[in-house]
Motif scaffolding. Structure first.
Motif, short mmCIF file in Angstrom:
data_model
loop_
_atom_site.label_atom_id
_atom_site.label_comp_id
_atom_site.label_asym_id
_atom_site.label_seq_id
_atom_site.Cartn_x
_atom_site.Cartn_y
_atom_site.Cartn_z
N LEU A 128 83.88 40.61 71.21
CA LEU A 128 82.91 41.10 70.31
C LEU A 128 82.87 40.03 68.98
O LEU A 128 81.81 39.85 68.27
CB LEU A 128 83.04 42.48 69.79
CG LEU A 128 82.71 43.70 70.67
CD1 LEU A 128 83.23 44.85 70.01
CD2 LEU A 128 81.61 43.43 71.39
N PHE A 131 80.90 37.18 70.16
CA PHE A 131 79.45 37.24 70.24
C PHE A 131 78.79 37.44 68.95
O PHE A 131 77.75 36.89 68.49
CB PHE A 131 79.11 38.67 70.93
CG PHE A 131 79.27 38.57 72.34
CD1 PHE A 131 79.36 37.40 72.99
CD2 PHE A 131 78.90 39.71 73.22
CE1 PHE A 131 79.44 37.27 74.24
CE2 PHE A 131 78.88 39.89 74.47
CZ PHE A 131 79.08 38.48 75.22
N ARG A 249 82.50 47.09 64.70
CA ARG A 249 81.78 47.42 65.89
C ARG A 249 82.72 48.32 67.00
O ARG A 249 82.08 49.37 67.30
CB ARG A 249 81.25 46.15 66.81
CG ARG A 249 79.97 45.61 65.84
CD ARG A 249 79.54 44.36 66.78
NE ARG A 249 78.38 43.73 65.79
CZ ARG A 249 77.68 42.56 66.45
NH1 ARG A 249 78.32 42.11 67.41
NH2 ARG A 249 76.93 41.98 65.68
N GLU A 293 76.52 37.12 79.89
CA GLU A 293 76.81 37.70 78.46
C GLU A 293 76.89 39.19 78.52
O GLU A 293 77.72 39.93 78.05
CB GLU A 293 75.76 36.97 77.44
CG GLU A 293 76.27 35.77 76.96
CD GLU A 293 75.61 35.72 75.49
OE1 GLU A 293 74.70 36.28 75.15
OE2 GLU A 293 75.68 34.47 75.03
N SER A 294 75.95 39.71 79.32
CA SER A 294 75.72 41.22 79.70
C SER A 294 76.79 41.69 80.15
O SER A 294 77.52 42.90 79.89
CB SER A 294 74.40 41.64 80.38
OG SER A 294 73.37 41.15 79.69
N PHE A 297 79.88 41.40 77.84
CA PHE A 297 79.57 42.76 76.90
C PHE A 297 80.13 44.01 77.58
O PHE A 297 81.03 44.74 76.83
CB PHE A 297 78.47 42.76 76.34
CG PHE A 297 78.33 43.86 75.36
CD1 PHE A 297 78.58 43.62 74.12
CD2 PHE A 297 77.45 45.06 75.71
CE1 PHE A 297 78.53 44.66 73.40
CE2 PHE A 297 77.52 46.12 74.61
CZ PHE A 297 77.73 45.80 73.32
N ALA A 300 83.84 44.40 77.54
CA ALA A 300 84.55 44.84 76.30
C ALA A 300 84.24 46.44 76.14
O ALA A 300 85.23 46.88 75.60
CB ALA A 300 83.71 44.07 75.17
#
Length: 377
Positions: A128, A131, A249, A293-294, A297, A300
Motif C-alpha cells: 500500500l 501504491f 489505510r 496492480e489490481s 492490491f 494486500a
C-alpha cells in the motif's frame, strides 16, 4: 470489466495469492524464533501429503504439501503443527531444552507467535505504501458536490455544497471516509453533522441501500447516502510519508473488518456473506484478469485479512496462543495442560464448523445447490 478467468487461471492465481502469504506468515514465526535461539524442526507450506522437501544445515525440514490452505512452523518442544507443548520437552538433554520453544521466556514466546500476523500486516503496508507513492492519496473533501434525487441524503435534508462533518459521531475528513462508513451500514439510522454557510447543523437520517452484483453472481446490500463528490483531489505522497498513508489505510481496512464481523455476530448481517477458500480462489482469478496492480492490491487485502483472522482469540490460531500467554502473565503460571487440551479441541471444532459454513456459502454462491435441486427435481 470483470471477465471469467477460467479454471486454470483461477487455480494459478489462488496459488499465487495464498502460497506467498502463507510463506510470509510462517517466515515471521521462523525468523523471530531463530533470532531467539529456537530450533525449527519443520517449516511447511500447505497441509496433507508431502510433495517435496529438503533439510537445511540447521536440521529444519522445509516441506511443500498438497493442500495450500495454510502452513506451520514446528519448533523443538512442539507436540504438533498447532504448537501444543510436548510434555516430553522437560526430559530433553540440557542443550536441546535450551533451544526448545517452551523453554523461552514468556515475552519471547509471545513475540514469536505475534510475528506471523505482524509480518502479514507489514507485507500489506509495503504494498500500500508503494501504491501511495506511485499514485498519490485521495484527499477529496467530504462535501456533497451533487445530491441524487430521492436519495437518503435528500431525506436527511442534505443539499449540494454541504460539508459532512461527522456520521454517527465519527469524523469525516475526506469523501472516502463517507463511502467507507456508509457502505457497510445499509438501512441503518445515523446522526449527521453537516456544515452549511459556516453553521453546524445536526440531522437525523437513515443510510440508503442499493443492491449490487460483485460480478461473481453474488448480490448484496450496500449502504449509500446518495451524494457525489465535487472535483477529485489527489495529493502526491512523498516517500517518507508513504508508510504513514499505508498504515492509515490498513487501519481503515481492519476497522471495516471488525465492524462487519460485529454485524454478523450481532445478526445485522447474514452469515452467508462469509466466504472461504473457494471464494478467495474465484476472486483471485477475477483480480488477475483486471491487471497486475489490481491483483497485487488484492494480495494486500488478503494479507491483512490473514493477519487479522490469525489474531482472533481462538485456540489453534495465533490469537489463541497469545490469549494463553496473557493469562499466564496475569496468573504467573502457564494454563494447565488439561485446560489447554480442552481449549484446543474446542478451537478445532469451531474452526472446522467455520470452514464447513464458508465452504457451504461458497458452493451456494456458485449455484451448486440450485443445480443439484434441479437435477433431483
Amino acid at each position: 470489466m470483470i471477465q471469467n478467468p477460467g479454471f486454470i487461471l483461477t487455480v494459478l492465481a489462488f496459488v499465487a495469492v495464498i502460497g506467498p502469504l502463507v510463506f510470509v506468515h510462517e517466515l515471521g514465526h521462523y525468523l523471530v524464533g531463530r533470532w531467539f535461539g529456537v530450533k525449527a524442526e519443520a517449516f511447511s507450506i500447505g497441509f496433507g501429503p508431502e510433495l517435496f522437501a529438503w533439510v537445511d544445515r540447521r536440521g529444519t525440514r522445509w516441506r511443500v504439501a498438497a493442500l495450500p490452505l495454510g502452513g506451520y512452523v514446528r519448533f523443538k518442544g512442539d507436540m504438533n503443527a498447532a504448537s501444543m507443548t510436548d510434555p516430553a520437552w522437560l526430559e530433553m538433554p540440557a542443550k536441546d531444552r535450551a533451544e526448545s520453544f517452551p523453554a523461552k521466556p514468556l515475552w519471547q514466546r509471545a513475540a514469536i507467535v505475534a510475528a506471523g500476523p505482524a509480518i502479514n500486516f507489514l507485507f500489506a503496508i509495503l504494498i500500500l505504501a508503494t501504491f501511495a507513492f506511485l499514485h498519490g492519496e485521495s484527499r477529496t473533501p467530504a462535501v456533497a458536490g451533487q445530491v441524487q434525487p430521492g436519495s437518503a441524503a435528500v431525506a436527511a435534508g442534505i443539499v449540494a455544497g454541504d460539508r459532512i462533518v461527522s456520521l454517527g459521531g465519527r469524523s469525516m475528513d475526506t469523501f472516502d471516509d463517507i463511502r467507507l462508513y456508509a457502505q457497510i451500514r445499509p438501512n441503518e439510522p445515523v446522526e449527521l453533522v453537516i456544515e452549511r454557510d459556516g453553521r453546524r447543523i445536526v440531522k437525523q437520517g437513515r443510510i440508503g441501500s442499493v443492491t449490487e452484483d460483485d460480478g461473481l453472481g453474488n448480490k448484496f446490500a450496500v449502504g449509500r447516502l446518495g451524494i457525489a463528490p465535487g472535483e477529485p483531489v489527489v495529493e502526491p505522497v512523498p516517500l517518507w510519508r508513504a508508510p504513514i498513508v499505508a498504515i492509515e489505510r490498513t487501519g481503515q481496512i481492519v476497522r471495516t473488518m471488525v465492524e462487519t464481523l460485529g454485524q454478523i455476530v450481532g445478526g445485522g448481517r447474514s452469515v452467508k456473506e462469509l466466504g472461504g477458500p473457494l471464494k478467495i480462489a474465484q476472486v483471485s482469478g477475477q483480480a488477475a484478469t483486471l491487471g497486475l496492480e489490481s491483483f497485487i492490491f488484492f494480495v494486500a487485502l488478503i494479507s491483512i485479512n490473514l493477519g487479522f483472522i490469525n489474531l482472533l482469540p481462538i485456540p489453534m490460531l495465533d490469537g489463541g496462543h497469545l490469549l494463553f500467554y496473557g493469562i499466564e502473565a496475569v496468573q504467573r503460571r502457564p494454563v494447565s495442560p488439561a485446560a489447554q487440551e480442552w481449549a484446543y479441541r474446542s478451537g478445532l471444532a469451531l474452526l472446522m464448523a467455520m470452514m464447513l459454513l464458508v465452504t457451504f456459502n461458497d458452493l451456494s454462491s456458485f449455484g451448486l445447490w440450485k443445480s443439484l435441486s434441479g437435477l433431483i427435481g
